[in-house]
Design a protein around this motif. Structure first.
Motif, PDB file in Angstrom:
ATOM      1  N   ARG A   1       4.121 -18.810   8.424  1.00  0.00           N
ATOM      2  CA  ARG A   1       3.406 -18.397   7.205  1.00  0.00           C
ATOM      3  C   ARG A   1       1.955 -18.019   7.524  1.00  0.00           C
ATOM      4  O   ARG A   1       1.407 -17.068   6.957  1.00  0.00           O
ATOM      5  CB  ARG A   1       3.462 -19.504   6.164  1.00  0.00           C
TER       6      ARG A   1
ATOM      7  N   GLU B   1       1.869 -14.630   8.979  1.00  0.00           N
ATOM      8  CA  GLU B   1       2.055 -13.652   7.902  1.00  0.00           C
ATOM      9  C   GLU B   1       0.725 -13.408   7.192  1.00  0.00           C
ATOM     10  O   GLU B   1       0.331 -12.258   6.969  1.00  0.00           O
ATOM     11  CB  GLU B   1       3.084 -14.141   6.894  1.00  0.00           C
ATOM     12  N   ARG B   2       0.027 -14.494   6.845  1.00  0.00           N
ATOM     13  CA  ARG B   2      -1.269 -14.354   6.152  1.00  0.00           C
ATOM     14  C   ARG B   2      -2.275 -13.597   7.015  1.00  0.00           C
ATOM     15  O   ARG B   2      -3.106 -12.863   6.499  1.00  0.00           O
ATOM     16  CB  ARG B   2      -1.834 -15.733   5.785  1.00  0.00           C
TER      17      ARG B   2
ATOM     18  N   GLU C   1       5.331  -8.508   5.992  1.00  0.00           N
ATOM     19  CA  GLU C   1       5.907  -9.200   4.831  1.00  0.00           C
ATOM     20  C   GLU C   1       7.432  -9.133   4.926  1.00  0.00           C
ATOM     21  O   GLU C   1       7.985  -8.059   5.120  1.00  0.00           O
ATOM     22  CB  GLU C   1       5.502  -8.502   3.531  1.00  0.00           C
TER      23      GLU C   1
ATOM     24  N   ARG D   1      12.503 -10.292   0.168  1.00  0.00           N
ATOM     25  CA  ARG D   1      12.745 -11.511  -0.614  1.00  0.00           C
ATOM     26  C   ARG D   1      14.113 -11.435  -1.282  1.00  0.00           C
ATOM     27  O   ARG D   1      14.561 -10.363  -1.674  1.00  0.00           O
ATOM     28  CB  ARG D   1      11.683 -11.675  -1.698  1.00  0.00           C
TER      29      ARG D   1
ATOM     30  N   ARG E   1      12.213 -15.944   1.496  1.00  0.00           N
ATOM     31  CA  ARG E   1      11.886 -14.924   2.486  1.00  0.00           C
ATOM     32  C   ARG E   1      13.128 -14.623   3.326  1.00  0.00           C
ATOM     33  O   ARG E   1      13.828 -15.542   3.740  1.00  0.00           O
ATOM     34  CB  ARG E   1      10.779 -15.423   3.413  1.00  0.00           C
TER      35      ARG E   1
ATOM     36  N   TYR F   1      14.117 -12.744   6.873  1.00  0.00           N
ATOM     37  CA  TYR F   1      13.585 -12.188   8.115  1.00  0.00           C
ATOM     38  C   TYR F   1      14.692 -11.497   8.892  1.00  0.00           C
ATOM     39  O   TYR F   1      15.852 -11.896   8.830  1.00  0.00           O
ATOM     40  CB  TYR F   1      12.979 -13.306   8.973  1.00  0.00           C
TER      41      TYR F   1
ATOM     42  N   HIS G   1      11.263  -9.284  12.926  1.00  0.00           N
ATOM     43  CA  HIS G   1      10.411 -10.470  12.798  1.00  0.00           C
ATOM     44  C   HIS G   1      10.620 -11.409  13.975  1.00  0.00           C
ATOM     45  O   HIS G   1       9.660 -11.972  14.505  1.00  0.00           O
ATOM     46  CB  HIS G   1      10.709 -11.208  11.483  1.00  0.00           C
TER      47      HIS G   1
END
Length: 154
Positions: free
Chosen positions: A18, A21-22, A28, A31, A37, A39, A43
């Protein structure tokens, strides 16, 4: 795959995924209708690269640069070479600093070669009377942080 499966496959904590990601290192994820989430292999590969770079003690900015080139496969990789040469220099400087630290610690250890009462301990007395060496945990101009407790997220 869900975040737990990605974490398991890459041996990377969910919180760290996470965080990446931030920080914009991982795109992103899609979803589900339940807002989980999702992936994919992209990813997984990207997170594996990030983890490998972190194991090489690279900063997030260095990783960002490498990923930018990974995302632009037709670009000239000269900057990648420069980045790695710079990182090698950083590692060499850290090794030198650690050798100096080891020497200092060995000298300190020599101040107490027998078992004494703590009030007579050469190490403790030396620590109390010697002037403090310059702080070891400091950020370099390349953004690296020196010091054993300075490492950030995996």
């Amino acid at each position: 795959m869900k975040i737990g499966e990605l974490a398991e496959k890459t041996d990377c904590p969910v919180q760290t995924i996470r965080y990446y990601e931030r920080e914009g290192l991982l795109p992103e994820p899609a979803r589900t209708e339940g807002n989980y989430r999702l992936y994919g292999d992209t990813h997984l590969e990207r997170l594996s690269i990030i983890r490998r770079c972190r194991s090489l003690d690279m900063t997030l900015d260095e990783i960002r640069t490498l990923l930018r080139f990974r995302d632009a496969p037709e670009e000239n990789c000269a900057e990648v070479n420069i980045l790695l040469d710079s990182h090698i220099g950083h590692v060499a400087a850290r090794i030198s600093e650690l050798k100096a630290l080891e020497k200092e610690l060995k000298q300190l250890r020599q101040t107490c070669n027998e078992v004494n009462a703590a009030k007579d301990c050469g190490i403790l007395n030396n620590l109390a009377t010697e002037s403090a060496a310059p702080a070891r945990s400091k950020k370099t101009k390349t953004g690296h942080v020196h010091g054993s407790h300075a490492r950030s997220a995996n």
